[in-house]
Design an enzyme around this catalytic site. Structure first.
Site, PDB file in Angstrom:
ATOM      1  N   GLU A  64      -3.587  -0.260   7.866  1.00 22.90           N
ATOM      2  CA  GLU A  64      -2.305  -0.155   9.250  1.00 22.90           C
ATOM      3  C   GLU A  64      -2.588  -0.085  10.735  1.00 22.90           C
ATOM      4  O   GLU A  64      -3.637  -0.513  10.955  1.00 22.90           O
ATOM      5  CB  GLU A  64      -2.443   2.090   9.275  1.00 22.90           C
ATOM      6  CG  GLU A  64      -1.891   2.513   7.878  1.00 22.90           C
ATOM      7  CD  GLU A  64      -2.013   3.902   8.442  1.00 22.90           C
ATOM      8  OE1 GLU A  64      -1.170   4.158   9.335  1.00 22.90           O
ATOM      9  OE2 GLU A  64      -2.091   4.698   7.096  1.00 22.90           O
ATOM     10  N   TYR A 106      -4.611   1.548  15.395  1.00 20.55           N
ATOM     11  CA  TYR A 106      -3.404   1.806  16.231  1.00 20.55           C
ATOM     12  C   TYR A 106      -3.629   1.062  18.087  1.00 20.55           C
ATOM     13  O   TYR A 106      -2.474   0.646  18.568  1.00 20.55           O
ATOM     14  CB  TYR A 106      -2.552   3.329  16.019  1.00 20.55           C
ATOM     15  CG  TYR A 106      -2.019   3.459  14.815  1.00 20.55           C
ATOM     16  CD1 TYR A 106      -2.618   4.085  13.669  1.00 20.55           C
ATOM     17  CD2 TYR A 106      -0.872   2.737  14.385  1.00 20.55           C
ATOM     18  CE1 TYR A 106      -2.049   4.010  12.563  1.00 20.55           C
ATOM     19  CE2 TYR A 106      -0.428   3.019  13.735  1.00 20.55           C
ATOM     20  CZ  TYR A 106      -1.474   3.450  12.190  1.00 20.55           C
ATOM     21  OH  TYR A 106      -0.108   3.847  11.320  1.00 20.55           O
ATOM     22  N   ARG A 157       0.625  -0.951   0.052  1.00 18.57           N
ATOM     23  CA  ARG A 157      -0.205   0.225   0.088  1.00 18.57           C
ATOM     24  C   ARG A 157       1.140   1.791   0.073  1.00 18.57           C
ATOM     25  O   ARG A 157       1.771   1.155   1.115  1.00 18.57           O
ATOM     26  CB  ARG A 157      -0.645   0.051   1.401  1.00 18.57           C
ATOM     27  CG  ARG A 157      -1.757   1.002   1.719  1.00 18.57           C
ATOM     28  CD  ARG A 157      -2.722   1.116   2.541  1.00 18.57           C
ATOM     29  NE  ARG A 157      -3.291   2.479   2.771  1.00 18.57           N
ATOM     30  CZ  ARG A 157      -3.539   3.720   3.721  1.00 18.57           C
ATOM     31  NH1 ARG A 157      -3.061   2.904   4.482  1.00 18.57           N
ATOM     32  NH2 ARG A 157      -3.789   4.603   3.432  1.00 18.57           N
ATOM     33  N   GLU A 165      -7.732   8.341   6.365  1.00 16.80           N
ATOM     34  CA  GLU A 165      -8.492   8.914   7.616  1.00 16.80           C
ATOM     35  C   GLU A 165      -8.926  10.656   7.466  1.00 16.80           C
ATOM     36  O   GLU A 165      -7.984  11.321   8.009  1.00 16.80           O
ATOM     37  CB  GLU A 165      -6.621   8.393   8.391  1.00 16.80           C
ATOM     38  CG  GLU A 165      -6.395   7.676   8.417  1.00 16.80           C
ATOM     39  CD  GLU A 165      -5.230   7.552   9.811  1.00 16.80           C
ATOM     40  OE1 GLU A 165      -4.366   8.329   9.833  1.00 16.80           O
ATOM     41  OE2 GLU A 165      -4.594   6.384   9.948  1.00 16.80           O
ATOM     42  N   HIS A 175      -3.414  10.830   0.192  1.00 16.75           N
ATOM     43  CA  HIS A 175      -2.646  10.355   1.689  1.00 16.75           C
ATOM     44  C   HIS A 175      -2.274  12.288   1.917  1.00 16.75           C
ATOM     45  O   HIS A 175      -1.319  12.519   2.224  1.00 16.75           O
ATOM     46  CB  HIS A 175      -2.020   9.445   2.191  1.00 16.75           C
ATOM     47  CG  HIS A 175      -1.111   8.582   3.016  1.00 16.75           C
ATOM     48  ND1 HIS A 175      -1.785   7.434   3.146  1.00 16.75           N
ATOM     49  CD2 HIS A 175      -1.259   9.480   4.064  1.00 16.75           C
ATOM     50  CE1 HIS A 175      -1.221   7.588   4.737  1.00 16.75           C
ATOM     51  NE2 HIS A 175      -0.474   8.579   5.595  1.00 16.75           N
ATOM     52  N   ASN A 203      -7.911   1.494   9.940  1.00 14.34           N
ATOM     53  CA  ASN A 203      -6.343   2.193  10.218  1.00 14.34           C
ATOM     54  C   ASN A 203      -6.208   1.522  12.194  1.00 14.34           C
ATOM     55  O   ASN A 203      -7.238   2.497  12.782  1.00 14.34           O
ATOM     56  CB  ASN A 203      -5.896   2.959  10.009  1.00 14.34           C
ATOM     57  CG  ASN A 203      -5.356   3.503   8.330  1.00 14.34           C
ATOM     58  OD1 ASN A 203      -5.074   2.423   8.394  1.00 14.34           O
ATOM     59  ND2 ASN A 203      -4.610   4.292   8.636  1.00 14.34           N
TER      60      ASN A 203
HETATM   61  C1  LIG Z   1      -5.346  15.706  21.426  1.00 13.40           C
HETATM   62  C2  LIG Z   1      -3.540  16.124  20.501  1.00 13.40           C
HETATM   63  O1  LIG Z   1      -3.345  14.826  19.526  1.00 13.40           O
HETATM   64  C3  LIG Z   1      -2.124  15.911  18.912  1.00 13.40           C
HETATM   65  C4  LIG Z   1      -1.719  14.251  18.145  1.00 13.40           C
HETATM   66  O2  LIG Z   1      -3.248  13.948  17.475  1.00 13.40           O
HETATM   67  C5  LIG Z   1      -3.571  13.069  16.526  1.00 13.40           C
HETATM   68  C6  LIG Z   1      -3.822  11.540  16.703  1.00 13.40           C
HETATM   69  C7  LIG Z   1      -3.106  10.710  15.517  1.00 13.40           C
HETATM   70  C8  LIG Z   1      -1.825  10.384  14.499  1.00 13.40           C
HETATM   71  C9  LIG Z   1      -2.112   9.078  14.110  1.00 13.40           C
HETATM   72  C10 LIG Z   1      -0.688   9.398  13.260  1.00 13.40           C
HETATM   73  N1  LIG Z   1      -0.889   8.026  12.945  1.00 13.40           N
HETATM   74  C11 LIG Z   1      -0.104   7.097  12.176  1.00 13.40           C
HETATM   75  C12 LIG Z   1      -0.229   7.532  10.355  1.00 13.40           C
HETATM   76  N2  LIG Z   1      -1.192   6.979   9.977  1.00 13.40           N
HETATM   77  C13 LIG Z   1      -1.222   7.330   8.682  1.00 13.40           C
HETATM   78  C14 LIG Z   1       0.544   7.510   8.221  1.00 13.40           C
HETATM   79  O3  LIG Z   1       0.698   8.608   7.669  1.00 13.40           O
HETATM   80  C15 LIG Z   1       0.832   7.367   9.797  1.00 13.40           C
HETATM   81  O4  LIG Z   1       2.297   8.091  10.097  1.00 13.40           O
HETATM   82  N3  LIG Z   1      -2.042   7.121  12.674  1.00 13.40           N
HETATM   83  N4  LIG Z   1      -2.929   8.855  13.984  1.00 13.40           N
HETATM   84  C16 LIG Z   1      -1.212  11.543  15.100  1.00 13.40           C
HETATM   85  C17 LIG Z   1      -1.747  12.433  16.195  1.00 13.40           C
END
Ligand SMILES: CCOCCOc1ccc(-c2cn(C[C@@H]3NC[C@@H](O)[C@H]3O)nn2)cc1
Length: 448
Positions: free
Chosen positions: A353, A296, A77, A166, A121, A294
């Site tokens: 993911e 996590y 992907r 996302e 993306h 996705n």
């Molecule tokens: C309350 C304040 O919060 C501030 C930060 O809040 C977030 C939430 C979620 C993420 C986050 C990062 N990833 C991984 C990525 N998914 C797509 C791919 O490009 C990966 O790099 N998923 N979610 C980061 C920051």
């Protein structure tokens, strides 16, 4: 020891994204994206890192394909950078951009690996942002034109298509929380962006069908699993609001053609209303062939008046944490995908993911003994088998990520790769987690 095993047609893959790995940010006619602008703005990204070079996959994609082949994945992907195809977002197609992705797709196919492409993306052409970006409904048509060019250029070669990655991150993280590009902090704007991205998704599915493009199309939402800390109605309602913020707000329109009313009312109480035009909800809920999820992390929430947007605070219960400070919560994967199946039916699901960020140390022998990341994968693979055994139509799994790469506002500090990227030399070094996954793929299972 129990043997964990997977169906023989289970699709194992890994995932990356254009801005995070390609670099070559001004090469062969590429236009600027909102992430170039954001990362070049001092203070927005840790260490003021940017994607100018990243993993240099623009020039090293053959090394990446060789790593994928050795890993044994059936699919890879990755995303196409809109600014490489339309440097100004619309207008003339940049043939050199198409030529690059043709080389990548052909190299994958030659290696016996199916390309799974994400159209959006996060790297919106800056020229479109200058005209309002996703807040401007014109961007929907620009996206459809971009998608049409890609569909026509790769029809028959690319068989798995993801419209957006996302949309919660694109809308709320980037336009309400402001942590990601373009860095706005306006709730109404975020609601507009979420809506317009979902309309754009639906319009792309429509043209995909009209063109008779081969393969399957879906979209990817990042779903979390926040459970109520207690059975009190206040805690149940607070946790549900926060869960719906990432989950139902996107899944209900995509599958049922309507927003969850309790959340519409909640956002209205916060001064934000959805800019729905006639036909939008029918467009958004075009039938899709699969849903990408996705996942996590998850956790527990409880009611706390005036805490955040949803009067909900997260409760720390002693979970192990990743270097992103996220709970390691494998049960959440089982719960959220069971919920997807119960709520939205038998549409095939791909985990597009899943992975973990930990501090990695490269040894003198260029090894990385990433015990915690390997344990994270092992725990989540067990939940994948549990889901399949329970009848959830889970068809595949893409590890995030193949390579350590530009982790958005965290820059290069945060490493999610199963392959270590040496940012000085741009050499790639498989970590122990890579060899664990290689073994799982080879045996289509493992001893738990
Ligand atoms: C309350 C304040 O919060 C501030 C930060 O809040 C977030 C939430 C979620 C993420 C986050 C990062 N990833 C991984 C990525 N998914 C797509 C791919 O490009 C990966 O790099 N998923 N979610 C980061 C920051």
């Amino acid at each position: 020891m129990a043997r964990i095993h997977f169906p023989k047609d289970f699709v194992w893959g890994t995932a990356t994204a254009s801005y995070q790995i390609e670099g070559a940010y001004q090469e062969d006619g590429r236009g600027l994206s909102i992430w170039d602008t954001f990362s070049h703005t001092p203070g927005k990204v840790v260490n003021n890192d940017n994607g100018n070079v990243a993993c240099d996959s623009y020039h090293r994609y053959e090394e990446d394909v060789a790593l994928l082949k050795k890993l044994g994945v059936k699919a890879y992907r990755f995303s196409i950078a809109w600014p490489r195809i339309f440097p100004n977002g619309t207008g003339e197609v940049n043939e050199k951009g198409l030529a690059y992705y043709t080389k990548v797709v052909d190299a994958l196919l030659a290696a016996g690996i199916e390309p799974c492409v994400t159209l959006y993306h996060w790297d919106l052409p800056q020229a479109l942002q200058d005209k309002g970006g996703w807040d401007n409904r014109d961007t929907i048509q620009a996206f459809v034109k971009y998608a049409e060019v890609i569909f026509k250029a790769f029809d028959g070669k690319i068989k798995q298509w993801i419209t957006f990655n996302e949309t919660w991150c694109v809308s709320f993280l980037s336009n309400y929380i402001g942590a990601h590009a373009p860095g706005n902090t306006d709730l109404q704007l975020a609601v507009n962006v979420a809506h317009h991205c979902m309309v754009a998704h639906g319009e792309a599915v429509k043209i995909f069908r009209e063109l008779g493009v081969q393969g399957e199309i879906g979209t990817t939402h990042n779903l979390s699993w926040l459970e109520p800390y207690s059975t009190s109605p206040e805690d149940q309602a607070a946790a549900h609001r926060h869960r719906a913020y990432t989950n139902e707000w996107f899944m209900e329109p995509t599958f049922k053609g309507s927003y969850p009313q309790f959340m519409v009312d909640w956002f209205k109480s916060k001064g934000a209303e959805v800019p729905v035009l006639p036909g939008d909800m029918e467009t958004i809920s075009q039938k899709i062939d699969f849903i990408g999820v996705n996942y996590y992390s998850g956790g527990f929430g409880r009611y706390k008046k005036d805490e955040g947007l949803f009067d909900c605070e997260q409760v720390q219960l002693g979970f192990d944490k990743t270097y992103m400070d996220w709970n390691v919560y494998p049960d959440g994967l089982y719960k959220v995908l069971s919920w997807v199946h119960e709520e939205y039916g038998d549409t095939p699901i791909y985990i597009t993911e899943n992975g973990a960020c930990y501090e990695d140390t490269l040894t003198a022998e260029n090894k990385v003994h990433d015990v915690l990341r390997t344990a994270y994968y092992r725990k989540h693979f067990i939940q994948c088998e549990r889901l399949i055994e329970s009848g959830v139509p889970l068809k595949g799994y893409f590890a995030w990520s193949l390579l350590d790469n530009f982790e958005w506002a965290e820059g290069y500090l945060k490493r999610f790769g199963i392959v270590y990227t040496n940012y000085e030399t741009l050499e790639r070094h498989p970590k122990d987690s890579y060899y664990f996954i290689q073994d799982v793929i080879r045996n289509n299972g493992f001893e738990a």
